[in-house]
Enzyme design. Structure first.
Site, PDB file in Angstrom:
ATOM      1  N   TRP A  75      60.019 -33.030  19.983  1.00  0.00           N
ATOM      2  CA  TRP A  75      60.897 -31.992  20.516  1.00  0.00           C
ATOM      3  C   TRP A  75      61.820 -31.486  19.392  1.00  0.00           C
ATOM      4  CZ3 TRP A  75      66.303 -31.845  21.001  1.00  0.00           C
ATOM      5  CH2 TRP A  75      66.776 -30.721  21.682  1.00  0.00           C
ATOM      6  N   ASP A  88      67.326 -18.335  33.216  1.00  0.00           N
ATOM      7  CA  ASP A  88      66.620 -19.584  32.916  1.00  0.00           C
ATOM      8  C   ASP A  88      66.774 -20.586  34.052  1.00  0.00           C
ATOM      9  OD1 ASP A  88      65.695 -21.950  31.127  1.00  0.00           O
ATOM     10  OD2 ASP A  88      65.555 -20.216  29.785  1.00  0.00           O
ATOM     11  N   ASP A  89      66.561 -21.808  33.735  1.00  0.00           N
ATOM     12  CA  ASP A  89      66.576 -22.939  34.662  1.00  0.00           C
ATOM     13  C   ASP A  89      67.889 -22.990  35.472  1.00  0.00           C
ATOM     14  OD1 ASP A  89      66.013 -25.324  35.825  1.00  0.00           O
ATOM     15  OD2 ASP A  89      65.802 -26.457  33.959  1.00  0.00           O
ATOM     16  N   LYS A 102      59.186 -16.746  32.278  1.00  0.00           N
ATOM     17  CA  LYS A 102      59.125 -17.808  31.258  1.00  0.00           C
ATOM     18  C   LYS A 102      58.554 -19.034  31.951  1.00  0.00           C
ATOM     19  CE  LYS A 102      62.194 -20.636  28.317  1.00  0.00           C
ATOM     20  NZ  LYS A 102      63.585 -20.790  27.846  1.00  0.00           N
ATOM     21  N   ASP A 124      57.589 -22.733  31.877  1.00  0.00           N
ATOM     22  CA  ASP A 124      57.930 -23.926  31.094  1.00  0.00           C
ATOM     23  C   ASP A 124      57.066 -25.109  31.531  1.00  0.00           C
ATOM     24  OD1 ASP A 124      59.334 -25.455  29.285  1.00  0.00           O
ATOM     25  OD2 ASP A 124      61.312 -25.016  30.127  1.00  0.00           O
ATOM     26  N   CYS A 125      57.029 -26.127  30.722  1.00  0.00           N
ATOM     27  CA  CYS A 125      56.251 -27.326  31.026  1.00  0.00           C
ATOM     28  C   CYS A 125      56.848 -28.444  30.197  1.00  0.00           C
ATOM     29  CB  CYS A 125      54.797 -27.065  30.639  1.00  0.00           C
ATOM     30  SG  CYS A 125      53.779 -28.542  30.511  1.00  0.00           S
ATOM     31  N   ASN A 126      57.723 -29.236  30.833  1.00  0.00           N
ATOM     32  CA  ASN A 126      58.526 -30.162  30.046  1.00  0.00           C
ATOM     33  C   ASN A 126      58.052 -31.612  30.052  1.00  0.00           C
ATOM     34  OD1 ASN A 126      60.995 -28.773  28.852  1.00  0.00           O
ATOM     35  ND2 ASN A 126      60.935 -27.923  30.915  1.00  0.00           N
ATOM     36  N   CYS A 174      56.037 -21.609  27.368  1.00  0.00           N
ATOM     37  CA  CYS A 174      57.055 -22.519  26.842  1.00  0.00           C
ATOM     38  C   CYS A 174      56.691 -23.924  27.275  1.00  0.00           C
ATOM     39  CB  CYS A 174      58.428 -22.128  27.400  1.00  0.00           C
ATOM     40  SG  CYS A 174      59.751 -23.251  26.937  1.00  0.00           S
ATOM     41  N   ASP A 233      62.668 -25.414  20.826  1.00  0.00           N
ATOM     42  CA  ASP A 233      64.064 -25.307  21.265  1.00  0.00           C
ATOM     43  C   ASP A 233      64.993 -25.322  20.063  1.00  0.00           C
ATOM     44  OD1 ASP A 233      63.497 -25.077  23.889  1.00  0.00           O
ATOM     45  OD2 ASP A 233      64.209 -27.047  24.503  1.00  0.00           O
TER      46      ASP A 233
END
Ligand code: DGJ
Length: 735
Positions: free
Chosen positions: A196, A363-364, A477, A479-481, A525, A547
């Site tokens: 990361w 965003d989130d 966007k 995302d995939c965290n 992302c 990030d």
């Protein structure tokens, strides 16, 4: 006419693959030659019907001479007769790393693939596809080997389709997309590792005998530790403008495995495909197992040309809307994190307009009611507006955006679920986990089981509902965290199919989304650059490299990404990471698809004015960055500075970015940097743009230089401690 051509080719003992050869049955040792503008790939069908890769390298002027390859490359007996196999089967004669291995329905593990037929067709002008069918003589298993050639871009995609008609299921224990064989005196591999905020750290190493493997077993966010993108150079380490190189990668967002095997005869075998780790794929009779594509380009003029090959190819054929436009944006992630409400967002929408960018990206943190998303430990899966933060819903924000004359976009992470969520409570059986073991979390979350069609429907519906309920939603966007721990699907009968079927399920969803919303821009992302590859990018217009937006770090990172991906796909945001002044941050973000993630209202007036001016400059010149050719002039890993030039296809406008990356005493550009890609016969002016406040450039914007001079002698942007970032507009006289 047709007959006479064919008899001539037969005498010459080679078949140049053309429309003449559709479905042709070959009789003796024959060749199939695929050519791009500068390169050739030659397959040889031996008398015993083995299919070998006889050649991959610069195209020969005289096509007849491909038939002399065998004698030129004659080596000692290799014990097996198959070191050069175009698709190495396991369990018969093979002694090296296989491309395919299988457990047949009767438990036998042998395979020997022989030529059956080939077919070639023109998919569209510039794109030719060759299919070679090979088959086992004992078991009813066959493989179609695909070679798709993009002539002008010197790009080749390879993949395989495996099927069988055995009585019962078989297990595929290895299933590469491609199996290359390359000859050179030595081989150097540049590959990448990271974590990361540390994506794309390069390492270059000379390959020694044995196997060097680059792989991922992370399931999803699969590139977190390393991507499949690599640079292979022949005879010496890679250089920007000289030497033979191959740039490649797997078009797959899941587990991959690339083996680079220097064989006992000093040739390099590359076996590239999905990772077979914990994935003995169970295949029913008559079902097709289609591998992802392995893509590569070759260049005889170093990595610069190879990258431009890939940029041109991806913009034209792979990246979604690669030849189109992009939206500049203001993102609220670092400005607010989870702490916002409608009023705060309204004022950010005003700032979007004030800054001059096209879109506001929320965003989130906007969703979840039973479990409000006020941190990263809950709510993923509950994709409804949080009523406290957004009492009037997203639609109210979209209206406000529209009245500010900007567009509106939204963050989602639809493959994931928080243990603390209503979705988890409703559908515990949709979650990837081992029932008999404790759950183990990555960023406090779990992964949804996308091998399950019901889950696929849910993920599709998440996006579909957002678009239906919020007409005007202009950007996503995605995302995939998390990575996949405890890989187990409550849905699948065959657990060994999970890693492969997860990604296939994801692609089915993305296909459906793109079927209904073909052009909506979407950012790929994955907690940063955890999933940047061309399999994924066919569904996305851009990617989030990292990030880590410290501009100094970004110079290095963006430089490495640029070997493989065009600038138009690189989302570069100006943030508060790093210690550099606003000018430096903005200049770096300009080398791609520019965005901002700062509190605009807190910017000092002069910084704001600078940003507004820079956005205007960007709007005038973005086409050169997005659709022009990129030339890496100075590598920050080798010099005290980095220098990157973008030139439009007419060679009349360019943009030259220069940055000081070493801040020790007296560092700077002591001499000129040679430009590339200009027209030697044109006269150019260089004007410094993105000047902060009243600063005066030492560069004379009226001086004319020929392209010849700029490319042979160069130009000094005069980088030094007080001028750490210099952007120059290059304009041909008369434009
Ligand atoms: C990880 C992404 O990389 C960030 O940009 C941001 O969207 C966060 N996720 C939100 O949780």
């Amino acid at each position: 006419m047709k007959r006479s051509i064919l008899s001539l080719l037969a005498i010459c003992c080679y078949i140049f693959v053309s429309a003449q050869s559709n479905g042709l049955q070959l009789k003796t040792t024959e060749q199939l030659v695929l050519e791009t503008k500068n390169q050739a790939l030659v397959l040889q069908i031996e008398e015993n019907k083995d299919v070998n890769m006889a050649y991959l390298g610069p195209k020969l002027h005289n096509k007849q001479e491909y038939n002399m390859l065998a004698s030129a490359y004659k080596q000692a007996d290799d014990y097996t007769g198959m070191y050069k196999a175009a698709y190495t089967a396991s369990g018969s004669r093979n002694l090296l790393e296989p491309a395919i291995s299988v457990i047949h329905a009767d438990g036998n593990q042998s395979l020997d693939l022989k030529y059956v037929k080939h077919q070639q067709r023109e998919i569209e002008p510039n794109v030719t596809q060759l299919k070679v069918t090979v088959k086992d003589a004992v078991y009813a298993l066959e493989v179609d080997l695909y070679y798709q050639v993009y002539a002008a871009e010197n790009v080749i995609e390879q993949w395989a389709v495996i099927k069988h008609q055995e009585k019962g299921t078989i297990e595929l224990t290895k299933y590469a997309s491609a199996n290359l064989n390359i000859k050179a005196e030595s081989f150097w591999l540049k590959h990448y590792h990271g974590d990361w905020a540390m994506e794309m750290q390069p390492e270059e190493t000379k390959l020694t005998h044995g196997i060097k493997t680059i792989d991922s077993k992370l399931g999803t966010r699969a590139n977190l530790f390393q991507p499949s993108a690599f640079i292979l150079s022949f005879n010496e380490p890679s250089h920007e403008d000289v030497g033979s190189v191959l740039l490649g990668g797997l078009e797959w967002g899941g587990n991959f495995k690339l083996d680079f095997e220097l064989d006992p005869q000093d040739n390099l075998r590359i076996l590239a495909g999905m990772n077979n780790h914990a994935s003995n794929y169970v295949l029913k009779a008559n079902e097709e197992f289609i591998t992802p594509k392995f893509l590569y380009t070759l260049s005889n003029n170093g990595t610069g040309e190879a990258s431009r090959n890939l940029h041109n190819w991806s913009r034209k054929y792979k990246l979604l809307d690669g030849q189109g436009e992009r939206l500049t944006l203001l993102n609220n992630w670092e400005a607010t994190y989870f702490d916002f409400n409608e009023n705060k967002l309204f004022s950010l929408l005003k700032d979007t307009k004030k800054l001059g960018v096209d879109l506001f990206l929320l965003d989130d943190g906007w969703f979840g009611n039973k479990y409000p998303r006020n941190g990263d430990t809950s709510s993923l899966g509950d994709w409804e507006e949080n009523k406290e933060k957004l009492p009037n819903g997203l639609i109210s924000l979209i209206k406000e955006a529209s009245s500010n004359d900007v567009k509106f976009g939204i963050w989602v992470e639809p493959e994931m679920v928080s243990p603390k969520s209503e979705l988890y409570e409703r559908h515990p059986d949709w979650v990837v986990k081992q029932e008999n073991r404790p759950e183990y979390y990555f960023r406090s979350q779990l992964v949804l089981d996308l091998s399950n069609p019901k889950v696929q429907d849910f993920v599709f519906k998440t996006l579909d509902d957002l678009f239906i309920k919020n007409p005007g939603l202009a950007y996503v966007k995605w995302d995939c965290n998390a990575v996949i721990y405890n890989a187990h699907s409550p849905y699948l009968k065959e657990q060994a199919n999970f890693y492969v079927d997860y990604v296939r399920g994801l692609y089915k969803v993305l296909e459906r989304i793109r079927g209904k919303y073909p052009k909506i821009p979407m950012m790929l992302c994955s907690g940063g650059g955890g999933r940047v590859d061309y399999g994924s990018l066919q569904y996305f217009t851009e990617y989030w490299p990292s990030d880590n937006t410290d501009p100094l770090e970004r110079i290095f990172m963006q430089y490495e990404y640029s070997y493989f991906y065009p600038a138009i796909a690189s989302s570069n945001h100006v943030t508060d990471w790093g210690k550099q002044p606003i000018k430096f941050r903005v200049d770096v973000a300009m080398m791609g698809k520019m965005g901002f993630d700062i509190v605009v209202s807190e910017l000092p007036e002069k910084d704001l004015q600078f940003c507004q001016q820079a956005v205007q400059n960007y709007n005038q010149l973005k086409d050169v960055i997005w659709h022009g050719d990129q030339f890496r002039l100075a590598n920050p890993r080798e010099e005290d500075y980095a220098s990157i030039l973008y030139v439009n296809k007419n060679k009349d406008t360019g943009l030259l970015f220069n940055y000081l990356v070493n801040y020790r005493y007296n560092t700077g550009t002591a001499g000129p940097i040679k430009l590339k890609g200009l027209d030697p016969n044109k006269q150019y002016r260089l004007e410094e743009i993105n000047l902060y406040d009243q600063s005066v450039s030492p560069i004379d914007k009226n001086q004319l230089y020929s392209g010849d001079f700029l490319m042979k002698v160069g130009f000094n942007p005069q980088l030094k401690a007080s001028r750490k970032s210099v952007v120059l507009k290059v304009t041909a006289n008369g434009v």
